[in-house]
Motif scaffolding. Structure first.
Motif, mmCIF file in Angstrom:
data_model
loop_
_atom_site.group_PDB
_atom_site.id
_atom_site.type_symbol
_atom_site.label_atom_id
_atom_site.label_comp_id
_atom_site.label_asym_id
_atom_site.label_seq_id
_atom_site.Cartn_x
_atom_site.Cartn_y
_atom_site.Cartn_z
ATOM 1 N N ALA A 13 0.821 -1.217 0.000
ATOM 2 C CA ALA A 13 0.000 0.000 0.000
ATOM 3 C C ALA A 13 0.852 1.263 0.000
ATOM 4 N N GLU A 17 2.606 5.595 -2.984
ATOM 5 C CA GLU A 17 1.406 6.026 -2.258
ATOM 6 C C GLU A 17 0.999 7.463 -2.580
ATOM 7 N N GLU A 63 2.609 -3.563 3.848
ATOM 8 C CA GLU A 63 1.167 -3.592 4.125
ATOM 9 C C GLU A 63 0.466 -3.898 2.815
ATOM 10 N N ILE A 65 -2.109 -4.113 -0.240
ATOM 11 C CA ILE A 65 -3.066 -3.148 -0.769
ATOM 12 C C ILE A 65 -4.476 -3.587 -0.397
ATOM 13 N N ARG A 66 -5.358 -2.619 -0.298
ATOM 14 C CA ARG A 66 -6.764 -2.952 0.010
ATOM 15 C C ARG A 66 -7.460 -3.359 -1.267
ATOM 16 N N GLU A 67 -8.278 -4.386 -1.152
ATOM 17 C CA GLU A 67 -9.080 -4.849 -2.283
ATOM 18 C C GLU A 67 -10.177 -3.830 -2.564
#
Length: 69
Positions: A13, A17, A63, A65-67
């Motif tokens: 993430a 960024e 960290e 990545i967010r889905e």
């Protein structure tokens, strides 16, 4: 092209960024990145160092990545 796996900066993430963009989205979808690609690490613990990393670099601050969804 470099093959990127979970745990590598290209899937973190914090990779790029502050820049984001379509190129990073494509890298995360395809799990491949150009060999010459270098981005800033936005990890708050290391941000003041202004680290430049490749997509296949890694560190303990990874960290995922967010889905989307």
């Amino acid at each position: 092209m470099l093959k990127i796996e979970n745990g590598m900066c290209g899937m973190c993430a914090h990779f790029g960024e502050h820049h984001g963009g379509d190129e990073l989205v494509q890298i995360r979808i395809s799990h491949e990145a150009p060999e010459e690609l270098v981005e800033e690490c936005g990890n708050p613990e290391m941000e003041n160092l202004h680290l430049k990393v490749t997509a296949v670099s890694s560190c303990d601050g990874y960290e995922p990545i967010r889905e989307a969804g």
